[in-house]
Write a protein that holds these residues in place. Structure first.
Motif, short mmCIF file in Angstrom:
data_model
loop_
_atom_site.label_atom_id
_atom_site.label_comp_id
_atom_site.label_asym_id
_atom_site.label_seq_id
_atom_site.Cartn_x
_atom_site.Cartn_y
_atom_site.Cartn_z
N SER A 42 82.67 64.23 -2.44
CA SER A 42 82.43 63.51 -3.68
C SER A 42 82.88 64.39 -4.84
O SER A 42 82.32 65.47 -5.06
CB SER A 42 80.95 63.15 -3.84
N LYS A 84 77.48 61.32 -1.84
CA LYS A 84 77.76 60.70 -3.13
C LYS A 84 77.03 61.46 -4.21
O LYS A 84 75.81 61.50 -4.25
CB LYS A 84 77.33 59.23 -3.12
N THR A 131 77.11 53.93 -0.05
CA THR A 131 77.56 53.89 -1.43
C THR A 131 76.32 53.89 -2.31
O THR A 131 75.25 53.44 -1.88
CB THR A 131 78.40 52.65 -1.75
#
Length: 355
Positions: A42, A84, A131
């Motif tokens: 990320s 993430k 996500t």
């Protein structure tokens, strides 16, 4: 020892040629604090990025130069396939594996403390990717059970993980599943639009939702299929209509077939493409801040397209697992044995796209 003039001249020419080669290199290799396989990436900004992988590995850079290893207590045997991050302080990580080896953690203080948020309680379950929206909604993509492909989602505070509705559209093909090779088999463009890709079955497929995951459609993909190691591995969309999917065969990395597919109608219809590098691709991603630039990578190297995926130029032959960019000039690639590569080629900006 005295050096002969001819030898000195030869050495000088060699040094100059090495410096030119280094300056022209697209990727710059960085010293890694680990040798574990890295698969989750990320990139937050030009200076901040997080990476994750096997053996409970989590890495972070806050200056775009130096990477530090961050401990996740009790997670030494977990394989963190997806991450993430939203800053140098806030990051979600997901481990992939059977049953309770699939877990999700959150840090809000740069990894000083980790909160184990969710654990897969299904002994046969397997999580592949996550996500997280800016609103805090976390979505999880898991391998199918007897009811269908599994999608799980939290509320806006990242709490209360619940399975999303299962319909006949999500009924799996025989041996169908997802590949947690790069943490990119699930993609979310905004709170409404989600896509997830599969493989391992007679056909590679994509699931698409335009209402936040409440309803799904399944469509076939023109990619390698028919074996447990073949299918779609990564998906990326630049808007609700235009997207790309990458895939191939991770066991036969030079398998001769189309390794990319393009759509201009949100994922209903697809055009097959032979991208560069040829062979297996585990990741494809749009470059933020560009009009049509797409980068793809896998165990055969990395490549770039400046027209949305129609035409490709190979960037490098170094095997990678995943790639992510913060902007047209700042990106990272990670891979086997703790590989850390920083992009240092020309800016992949809109101006370059138009040339």
């Amino acid at each position: 020892m005295r050096v002969q003039p001819s030898l000195l001249l030869t050495s000088l020419c060699l040094l100059i040629s090495q410096e030119i080669y280094a300056a022209d290199a697209v990727w710059q290799r960085f010293n890694s604090p680990v040798t574990a396989e890295l698969r989750g990436l990320s990139v937050v900004s030009s200076s901040v990025a997080w990476a994750s992988g096997a053996q409970g590995t989590v890495l972070r850079t806050t200056d775009g130069e130096h990477w530090e290893k961050i401990a996740v207590p009790g997670a030494e045997k977990l394989d963190f396939r997806a991450i993430k991050a939203f800053s140098d302080q806030i990051a979600w990580i997901m481990s992939a594996g059977p049953g309770d080896s699939s877990r999700i953690f959150l840090t809000r203080d740069g990894g000083q403390h980790w909160e184990q948020r969710f654990v897969n309680t299904d002994p046969k379950g397997f999580w592949n990717a996550i996500t997280v929206t800016t609103e805090g909604i976390l979505t999880v993509f898991g391998d199918p059970d007897s009811n269908g492909l599994q999608f799980w989602q939290t509320n806006a505070q990242g709490q209360n993980l619940q399975r999303l509705p299962v319909s006949d559209a999500l009924r799996p093909l025989e041996n169908e599943g997802a590949f947690a090779a790069s943490g990119t088999c699930l993609f979310q463009l905004n709170p409404q639009h989600l896509w997830a890709v599969t493989g391992g079955a007679v056909r590679a497929r994509i699931a698409r939702s335009s209402d936040g995951g409440q309803r799904w459609e399944m469509h076939d993909l023109p990619l390698a299929a028919g074996a447990a190691s073949r299918g779609a591995f990564s998906v990326s969309f630049r808007d609700p209509l235009n997207g790309v999917v990458a895939g191939g065969d991770y066991k036969e990395i030079h398998y001769d077939s189309a390794n990319l597919a393009l759509t201009s109608d949100g994922g209903k219809n697809w055009q097959s493409i032979r991208a560069l590098p040829a062979g297996f691709l585990s990741v494809v991603t749009h470059i933020p801040g560009t009009r049509q630039t797409v980068v793809a990578g896998g165990l055969t190297g990395s490549g770039v397209s400046r027209d949305g995926g129609l035409h490709w130029q190979q960037l490098d032959s170094t095997p990678v697992n995943t790639i992510a960019f913060a902007d047209p000039q700042h990106g990272w690639a990670i891979g086997p044995k703790g590989l850390l590569l920083r992009y240092q080629g020309p800016a992949l900006d809109t101006q370059s796209d138009s040339k």
